[in-house]
Design a protein around this motif. Structure first.
Motif, PDB file in Angstrom:
ATOM      1  N   GLN A  66       1.112  -1.010  -0.051  1.00  0.00           N
ATOM      2  CA  GLN A  66      -0.009   0.009   0.240  1.00  0.00           C
ATOM      3  C   GLN A  66       0.896   1.226  -0.002  1.00  0.00           C
ATOM      4  OE1 GLN A  66      -3.628  -0.243   0.225  1.00  0.00           O
ATOM      5  NE2 GLN A  66      -3.611  -2.457   0.495  1.00  0.00           N
ATOM      6  N   ASP A  68       0.801   3.932  -1.643  1.00  0.00           N
ATOM      7  CA  ASP A  68       0.065   5.177  -1.471  1.00  0.00           C
ATOM      8  C   ASP A  68      -0.481   5.590  -0.251  1.00  0.00           C
ATOM      9  OD1 ASP A  68      -1.307   2.810  -1.767  1.00  0.00           O
ATOM     10  OD2 ASP A  68      -2.923   3.601  -2.921  1.00  0.00           O
TER      11      ASP A  68
ATOM     12  N   ILE B  86       5.185  -4.554  -6.272  1.00  0.00           N
ATOM     13  CA  ILE B  86       4.129  -3.529  -6.051  1.00  0.00           C
ATOM     14  C   ILE B  86       5.125  -2.123  -5.271  1.00  0.00           C
ATOM     15  CG2 ILE B  86       2.450  -2.630  -4.736  1.00  0.00           C
ATOM     16  CD1 ILE B  86       1.319  -5.540  -4.823  1.00  0.00           C
ATOM     17  N   GLY B  89       7.015   0.043  -7.587  1.00  0.00           N
ATOM     18  CA  GLY B  89       6.400   0.821  -8.909  1.00  0.00           C
ATOM     19  C   GLY B  89       6.096   0.100 -10.089  1.00  0.00           C
ATOM     20  N   ALA B  91       4.331  -2.665 -10.193  1.00  0.00           N
ATOM     21  CA  ALA B  91       3.028  -3.789 -10.012  1.00  0.00           C
ATOM     22  C   ALA B  91       2.708  -4.277 -11.403  1.00  0.00           C
ATOM     23  CB  ALA B  91       2.010  -3.189  -9.257  1.00  0.00           C
ATOM     24  N   SER B 109      -5.525  -4.353  -2.477  1.00  0.00           N
ATOM     25  CA  SER B 109      -4.778  -4.073  -3.625  1.00  0.00           C
ATOM     26  C   SER B 109      -5.718  -4.418  -4.821  1.00  0.00           C
ATOM     27  CB  SER B 109      -3.475  -5.084  -3.607  1.00  0.00           C
ATOM     28  OG  SER B 109      -2.727  -4.516  -2.294  1.00  0.00           O
ATOM     29  N   LYS B 338      -5.357  -2.742  -8.489  1.00  0.00           N
ATOM     30  CA  LYS B 338      -5.953  -1.373  -8.633  1.00  0.00           C
ATOM     31  C   LYS B 338      -4.604  -0.503  -9.209  1.00  0.00           C
ATOM     32  CE  LYS B 338      -4.921   0.181  -4.243  1.00  0.00           C
ATOM     33  NZ  LYS B 338      -5.525   0.413  -2.588  1.00  0.00           N
ATOM     34  N   TYR B 339      -3.300  -0.967  -9.250  1.00  0.00           N
ATOM     35  CA  TYR B 339      -2.458  -0.193  -9.715  1.00  0.00           C
ATOM     36  C   TYR B 339      -2.279  -0.195 -11.252  1.00  0.00           C
ATOM     37  CZ  TYR B 339      -1.381  -1.352  -4.796  1.00  0.00           C
ATOM     38  OH  TYR B 339      -1.295  -1.552  -3.391  1.00  0.00           O
ATOM     39  N   GLU B 341      -2.392   0.623 -14.958  1.00  0.00           N
ATOM     40  CA  GLU B 341      -2.736   1.984 -15.725  1.00  0.00           C
ATOM     41  C   GLU B 341      -3.552   1.761 -16.950  1.00  0.00           C
ATOM     42  OE1 GLU B 341       1.152   3.429 -16.961  1.00  0.00           O
ATOM     43  OE2 GLU B 341       1.665   3.757 -14.708  1.00  0.00           O
TER      44      GLU B 341
END
Lengths: 321, 456
Positions: A66, A68, B86, B89, B91, B109, B338-339, B341
């Motif tokens: 997480q 973020d 994840i 960056g 992910a 997530s 959810k990461y 793009e």
């Protein structure tokens, strides 16, 4: 006088950057930095800035999954260090094993190097190769080989103990009593590099000193104690520091052997294994960064201590007090 | 500035200007890259890799706008690897197949699929509604689409039973054992001991039996991740270490009994391999049934993926405990993180995997029973082709009626930390004889309580 200095003035060409002409010394310095820059950039990008970033993480509750949702937590992670029983436990494990492994990591290569330095030994080159060869085996392969070798039921060692001596071998890799000896065996297997550097150091000892000692009637033990050992102390010191740092970083072998559990009963929960668990299994990167910094400080103090004592027992030619 | 340098710069600028329209045209045509992470559930075994490669190739051949790339990681390190990806960056867009435990490890997530489904007017009616709702989370929304379920049962080696002269276990729920006794945990223990042999051919009931030289075990849970919850839920029944009403770490009585039974099997009765045996070459490091060293292995339908050495096996129902059957259930799906793009492109891949052309092949190679009822028959027919000597798949189908509720894989706060504690405890029990089981259970609860509390 350098080649550049001897060149005729008319043929000496200096680089003229837009901001003005540089002196030869400035230009050389600039070129020096230019050649060093790949390393400097690498150091800054891959070591220095990540270290600073990790220091920043110690004041956050950063989670890997997480990223973020990170928030500032002040000194909470540092307070947790004092409340977390596993910090003390994993440090105890690390230092207990270090007390056993550090002397062995010096004594065994030294003994082997002394043996291989003997002129009476037949096939020295062959033995050198054989002793060094295991060092070339990747650690992961080595651990899997040893896992099979030390397996309580099907391992060769216990079969040998059973067949030859009629005794039931222990559960090497899952016994609180036998796991450290098992891990030490892994370590001994890879002592070839230290052995080779010590051997090289022994071969640089001037032969006149040995001849003089022989004339004076010194026996082999005295020669080793009074001549060989003092003259190779820089290499012993070098190996001591490498072993020390290696033991502070000790991770891969216990991780594979215990499958990341630190078992049996947390006796192989080395500090780095606990750090890994907190960072990647418990997903608490902020606290893990704090653990990493604690280890850094401890390693710095211990290494500093050995450096401070070095002047008293390490022989450096040319030093004078 | 010298003349040569000026000319060079002008030429470079002209070339760059000429190349610009082409490069933007190329950029427009470049497909979106979607990364598929494999390893949290099935998918990490060598047997799976080839089929997954074929799926990726086929997808890329049929899609110009999306390029699918996949990462295969071994199950033991998959959780840590995904967490690192994840955090860094990188992910992936899609993960799966992922089971209940994997999903719990990354709760929070996943992408809510509802908005995309609504926008695309995607048809969910091919799956039973209850199965779709299984993947609906009150906080996260719909986090997956039904793909596969795996019932569990006993895989037994017919040859070993024949040699020992022991009748096969029952293949129907409610049916007694061949001697008329109930098919329960006591009967399982009895026949497992008869099927456990040492190097001299003595079985585990013989006074001459040598536990240090066992060459064949009667029973073993297979690929159970050293998670005691998995080891005891079947046959001892469902449970959880966490009581959501009180927030306390608890030990269900049926699990306490199951732990004692299993501990005795490892260290006293010796019909189940302990840790050292399980790690040995003889048991192929935990895969003893396929190594022809275990007569009865308890596992899920997915285990059919990797049965390549054992020649003559069949399946039997789980024994009962206190008159109740429990066949623990695994359910795998694919999830979008959810990461991502590119949620729409990721959804296109998701559809391809769970409901598109890839689905039948993947189900076969994973040994996964299809969530879409339209594919059940063809799935079983394909299994029969692979194992032509006749396996009674009715056992697998009937076992779906006895799932564990709550799931043995879920329902623990601070999941990953709790799971590490449970696994460490399990390995210690598996490896260490002579322990006071009740005291060890209390120690486990004492370890779990602060972990649960930390999640509050």
């Amino acid at each position: 006088m350098s080649v550049a200095d001897r060149a005729p003035a008319s043929r000496t060409r200096t680089w003229r950057p837009p901001w003005g002409e540089l002196t030869v010394q400035q230009a050389r310095r600039l070129w020096g930095w230019a050649f060093l820059s790949p390393w400097i950039i690498g150091f800054l990008a891959f070591y220095f800035f990540p270290m600073i970033a990790s220091l920043g993480f110690t004041f956050t509750d950063l989670q890997l999954t997480q990223p973020d949702k990170v928030s500032f937590v002040g000194l909470d992670n540092y307070r947790t260090l004092f409340k977390d029983a596993y910090v003390g436990k994993s440090l105890r494990v690390t230092f207990s094993y270090m007390l056993l492994a550090l002397p062995l990591s010096l004594i065994i290569p030294l003994a082997l190097a002394t043996l291989l330095n003997s002129r009476r030994l037949w096939g020295r080159r062959l033995f050198r190769t054989l002793f060094y060869m295991p060092y070339m085996v990747p650690v992961v392969s080595l651990v899997y080989i040893y896992n099979g070798y030390l397996n309580a039921q099907s391992g060769w060692l216990n079969r040998f103990l059973g067949e030859v001596f009629g005794i039931k071998g222990p559960v090497w890799l899952y016994s609180s009593t036998w796991i450290y000896p098992a891990l030490l065996m892994f370590g001994v297997w890879g002592c070839g590099n230290a052995m080779l550097t010590l051997l090289a150091s022994m071969q640089t000892v001037p032969t006149e000193l040995y001849e003089a000692a022989k004339v004076d009637g010194a026996n082999a033990i005295t020669v080793f104690r009074r001549i060989t050992l003092p003259l190779i102390t820089p290499m012993i010191f070098y190996n001591l520091i490498l072993s020390l740092i290696g033991l502070f970083r000790y991770f891969d072998i216990p991780y594979i052997v215990s499958r990341g559990t630190g078992g049996p009963n947390d006796i192989t929960l080395f500090y780095n294994l606990y750090f890994y668990r907190v960072a990647f299994q418990f997903d608490r990167m902020g606290y893990a960064a704090t653990l990493a910094w604690l280890l850094f400080v401890i390693a710095l103090i211990v290494t500093g201590f050995f450096f401070a004592t070095a002047r008293k027992w390490v022989y450096y030619a040319g030093w004078s007090d | 500035m010298s003349r040569k340098l000026t000319i060079t710069l002008v030429l470079v600028a002209m070339l760059a200007a000429m190349a610009l329209p082409f490069s933007s045209a190329v950029a427009q045509e470049e497909p979106v890259v979607i990364t598929w992470f494999i390893g949290l559930g099935a998918g990490g075994q060598p047997q799976h890799v080839e089929a997954q490669n074929a799926v990726v190739e086929a997808f890329n051949a049929s899609h110009d706008d999306i390029k699918l790339e996949h990462i295969v990681v071994e199950n033991e390190v998959a959780t840590d690897t995904l967490a690192t990806l994840i955090a860094s960056g990188d992910a992936p867009d899609i993960i799966g197949p992922v089971g209940i435990a994997g999903a719990w490890s990354f709760a929070g997530s996943f992408l809510d699929l509802d908005p995309i489904i609504e926008e695309l007017n995607y048809d969910l009616s091919r799956w039973p509604e209850a199965l779709v709702d299984f993947y609906r989370d009150p906080e996260q929304g719909l986090t997956g689409l039904p793909f596969a379920t795996f019932s569990s049962f006993i895989f037994y080696n017919r040859d070993m039973f024949d040699v020992a002269g022991v009748p096969y276990p029952p293949q129907a729920f409610g049916e007694p054992y061949a001697d008329g006794d109930p098919w329960d945990v006591d009967k399982l223990r009895e026949i497992a001991m008869l099927l456990t042999l040492d190097a001299n051919g003595n079985n585990a009931t013989s006074p001459d039996f040598d536990p240090a030289n066992i060459v064949q075990f009667g029973y073993s849970p297979i690929w159970w991740n050293d998670d005691i919850r998995s080891g005891v839920t079947s046959p001892f029944g469902a449970g959880s270490f966490y009581d959501p009403e009180t927030g306390k770490a608890v030990m269900p009585e049926n699990w306490r009994e199951g732990i004692k039974w299993l501990y005795q099997a490892w260290h006293t009765d010796h019909f189940a391999p302990d840790y050292a045996y399980n790690q040995s070459d003889m048991l192929s490091a935990g895969n003893g049934f396929d190594a022809n060293a275990v007569a009865m292995g308890y596992s899920h339908l997915w285990y059919t993926c990797c049965l390549t050495n054992v020649p003559n096996w069949d399946i039997a129902v789980v024994p009962s405990y206190n008159g109740t059957y429990t066949s623990k259930l695994h359910a795998d799906t694919f999830k979008i993180l959810k990461y991502t793009e590119h949620p729409k492109e990721a959804f296109a891949v998701l559809d391809y995997l769970v409901a598109g052309p890839a689905m039948p092949d993947l189900l076969q190679v994973y040994g996964a029973f299809p969530s879409d009822p339209a594919f059940s028959e063809s799935f079983l027919a394909a299994l029969d082709e692979r194992f032509p000597w006749g396996v009674n798949w009715d056992v697998a189908l009937e076992s779906f009626n006895y799932p564990d509720n709550p799931s043995h894989e879920g329902n623990m706060p601070n999941y990953r930390e709790a799971l590490v504690a449970v696994r460490n405890w399990t390995i210690n029990m598996e490896a260490t004889p002579g322990l006071d089981v009740d005291a060890e259970i209390e120690a486990l609860l004492a370890t779990l309580q602060p972990i649960f509390d930390a999640a509050k």
